[in-house]
Design a protein around this motif. Structure first.
Motif, PDB file in Angstrom:
ATOM      1  N   ARG A   5     -17.712  38.732   9.985  1.00 37.78           N
ATOM      2  CA  ARG A   5     -17.056  38.192   8.789  1.00 37.78           C
ATOM      3  C   ARG A   5     -16.796  36.690   8.891  1.00 37.78           C
ATOM      4  O   ARG A   5     -16.305  36.087   7.944  1.00 37.78           O
ATOM      5  CB  ARG A   5     -15.713  38.887   8.575  1.00 37.78           C
ATOM      6  N   ARG A   6     -17.106  36.083  10.015  1.00 37.49           N
ATOM      7  CA  ARG A   6     -16.673  34.700  10.263  1.00 37.49           C
ATOM      8  C   ARG A   6     -17.151  33.722   9.204  1.00 37.49           C
ATOM      9  O   ARG A   6     -16.406  32.826   8.806  1.00 37.49           O
ATOM     10  CB  ARG A   6     -17.073  34.250  11.662  1.00 37.49           C
ATOM     11  N   GLN A  12     -14.266  31.123   2.529  1.00 40.58           N
ATOM     12  CA  GLN A  12     -13.110  31.361   1.654  1.00 40.58           C
ATOM     13  C   GLN A  12     -12.003  30.349   1.941  1.00 40.58           C
ATOM     14  O   GLN A  12     -11.402  29.796   1.022  1.00 40.58           O
ATOM     15  CB  GLN A  12     -12.593  32.792   1.830  1.00 40.58           C
ATOM     16  N   PHE A  13     -11.735  30.088   3.212  1.00 37.16           N
ATOM     17  CA  PHE A  13     -10.735  29.081   3.573  1.00 37.16           C
ATOM     18  C   PHE A  13     -11.119  27.721   2.981  1.00 37.16           C
ATOM     19  O   PHE A  13     -10.277  27.022   2.405  1.00 37.16           O
ATOM     20  CB  PHE A  13     -10.612  28.966   5.101  1.00 37.16           C
ATOM     21  N   PHE A  18     -10.217  22.948  -0.195  1.00 43.22           N
ATOM     22  CA  PHE A  18     -10.844  21.716  -0.675  1.00 43.22           C
ATOM     23  C   PHE A  18     -11.528  21.915  -2.020  1.00 43.22           C
ATOM     24  O   PHE A  18     -12.244  22.890  -2.213  1.00 43.22           O
ATOM     25  CB  PHE A  18     -11.900  21.230   0.334  1.00 43.22           C
ATOM     26  N   THR A  19     -11.353  20.939  -2.919  1.00 43.93           N
ATOM     27  CA  THR A  19     -12.107  20.925  -4.172  1.00 43.93           C
ATOM     28  C   THR A  19     -13.336  20.049  -3.952  1.00 43.93           C
ATOM     29  O   THR A  19     -13.442  18.963  -4.501  1.00 43.93           O
ATOM     30  CB  THR A  19     -11.259  20.386  -5.333  1.00 43.93           C
ATOM     31  N   ALA A  20     -14.230  20.527  -3.145  1.00 39.32           N
ATOM     32  CA  ALA A  20     -15.410  19.769  -2.724  1.00 39.32           C
ATOM     33  C   ALA A  20     -16.658  20.513  -3.194  1.00 39.32           C
ATOM     34  O   ALA A  20     -17.043  21.502  -2.568  1.00 39.32           O
ATOM     35  CB  ALA A  20     -15.412  19.603  -1.209  1.00 39.32           C
ATOM     36  N   PRO A  21     -17.284  20.062  -4.268  1.00 40.80           N
ATOM     37  CA  PRO A  21     -18.457  20.794  -4.763  1.00 40.80           C
ATOM     38  C   PRO A  21     -19.698  20.649  -3.894  1.00 40.80           C
ATOM     39  O   PRO A  21     -20.533  21.543  -3.870  1.00 40.80           O
ATOM     40  CB  PRO A  21     -18.694  20.204  -6.148  1.00 40.80           C
ATOM     41  N   ARG A  22     -19.819  19.519  -3.155  1.00 45.04           N
ATOM     42  CA  ARG A  22     -21.010  19.288  -2.330  1.00 45.04           C
ATOM     43  C   ARG A  22     -20.605  19.232  -0.865  1.00 45.04           C
ATOM     44  O   ARG A  22     -19.758  18.434  -0.477  1.00 45.04           O
ATOM     45  CB  ARG A  22     -21.685  17.981  -2.727  1.00 45.04           C
ATOM     46  N   ILE A  23     -21.241  20.080  -0.068  1.00 41.44           N
ATOM     47  CA  ILE A  23     -20.847  20.237   1.336  1.00 41.44           C
ATOM     48  C   ILE A  23     -22.057  20.079   2.244  1.00 41.44           C
ATOM     49  O   ILE A  23     -23.124  20.620   1.947  1.00 41.44           O
ATOM     50  CB  ILE A  23     -20.207  21.629   1.548  1.00 41.44           C
ATOM     51  N   PHE A  24     -21.863  19.357   3.331  1.00 39.31           N
ATOM     52  CA  PHE A  24     -22.850  19.305   4.409  1.00 39.31           C
ATOM     53  C   PHE A  24     -22.370  20.260   5.496  1.00 39.31           C
ATOM     54  O   PHE A  24     -21.252  20.130   6.002  1.00 39.31           O
ATOM     55  CB  PHE A  24     -22.971  17.908   5.004  1.00 39.31           C
ATOM     56  N   HIS A 132      -5.781  25.575  11.872  1.00 35.13           N
ATOM     57  CA  HIS A 132      -5.513  26.847  11.200  1.00 35.13           C
ATOM     58  C   HIS A 132      -6.300  27.922  11.921  1.00 35.13           C
ATOM     59  O   HIS A 132      -7.341  27.647  12.510  1.00 35.13           O
ATOM     60  CB  HIS A 132      -5.949  26.794   9.729  1.00 35.13           C
ATOM     61  N   ALA A 133      -5.820  29.148  11.835  1.00 35.78           N
ATOM     62  CA  ALA A 133      -6.510  30.275  12.463  1.00 35.78           C
ATOM     63  C   ALA A 133      -7.150  31.143  11.388  1.00 35.78           C
ATOM     64  O   ALA A 133      -6.504  31.478  10.394  1.00 35.78           O
ATOM     65  CB  ALA A 133      -5.538  31.105  13.284  1.00 35.78           C
ATOM     66  N   LEU A 134      -8.403  31.489  11.596  1.00 37.95           N
ATOM     67  CA  LEU A 134      -9.055  32.472  10.741  1.00 37.95           C
ATOM     68  C   LEU A 134      -8.638  33.863  11.213  1.00 37.95           C
ATOM     69  O   LEU A 134      -8.495  34.083  12.418  1.00 37.95           O
ATOM     70  CB  LEU A 134     -10.572  32.334  10.824  1.00 37.95           C
ATOM     71  N   PRO A 135      -8.477  34.821  10.290  1.00 42.20           N
ATOM     72  CA  PRO A 135      -8.055  36.167  10.686  1.00 42.20           C
ATOM     73  C   PRO A 135      -9.214  36.994  11.233  1.00 42.20           C
ATOM     74  O   PRO A 135      -9.725  37.909  10.588  1.00 42.20           O
ATOM     75  CB  PRO A 135      -7.514  36.754   9.372  1.00 42.20           C
ATOM     76  N   MET A 136      -9.637  36.630  12.432  1.00 41.84           N
ATOM     77  CA  MET A 136     -10.769  37.314  13.059  1.00 41.84           C
ATOM     78  C   MET A 136     -10.660  37.193  14.566  1.00 41.84           C
ATOM     79  O   MET A 136      -9.880  36.400  15.082  1.00 41.84           O
ATOM     80  CB  MET A 136     -12.087  36.716  12.576  1.00 41.84           C
TER      81      MET A 136
END
Length: 159
Positions: A5-6, A12-13, A18-24, A132-136
């Motif tokens: 699920r990572r 999702q996080f 972030f309101t970032a439409p373009r991601i590298f 932050h920690a992801l729940p995994m």
């Protein structure tokens, strides 16, 4: 075994934070994070030198500091040796970044490596550096840096 699920959890996080439409997506392997972010409405370019990858927007090469800035956020899910360049590129272009570090590029154990990355981000001028920690299970700590709300505004595309 890595938590399957990572990629969805990290994606999702990112869209919640972030309101970032373009991601590298740097050192993104086969493009699984790209796939997850694309499903959530983001335009993602994955950089990696792998020959086999998913049918996503993909640059089959190493990412460098000279890459044209055509994104609003830099991310890396276990980017190994590319972790520092994510932070340095983000600082150079005053972009936010979020990485889930795994292996260090200098042999440091995991916890000191995360602290080193947070310190590097501060040295590069990030006024806000968080974890932050992801729940995994597994290496699931996110190190992120941000320049504040103005850095979260979408940037104009190439003219």
């Amino acid at each position: 075994m890595a938590d399957k699920r990572r990629f969805d959890l990290f994606a999702q996080f990112l869209v919640e934070r972030f309101t970032a439409p373009r991601i590298f997506d740097i050192a993104g392997g086969q493009g699984r994070l790209n796939e997850a972010l694309s499903r959530l409405g983001r335009t993602v370019t994955t950089f990696d030198s792998r020959h086999k990858h998913l049918p996503v927007r993909y640059e089959q090469r190493m990412f460098t500091l000279d890459e044209p800035c055509e994104c609003d956020l830099l991310v890396g899910m276990h980017p190994d040796g590319a972790t520092r360049i994510i932070i340095e590129y983000a600082a150079k272009h005053r972009l936010p970044f979020a990485v889930v570090p795994c292996c260090s590029d200098n042999g440091m154990p995991y916890n000191p490596w995360r602290r080193f990355l947070a310190d590097l981000a501060r040295e590069q001028g990030f006024p806000s550096v968080e974890e932050h920690a992801l729940p995994m299970d597994g290496r699931a700590r996110i190190v992120l840096g941000d320049f504040g709300p103005s850095a979260r505004q979408p940037r104009a595309g190439p003219q």
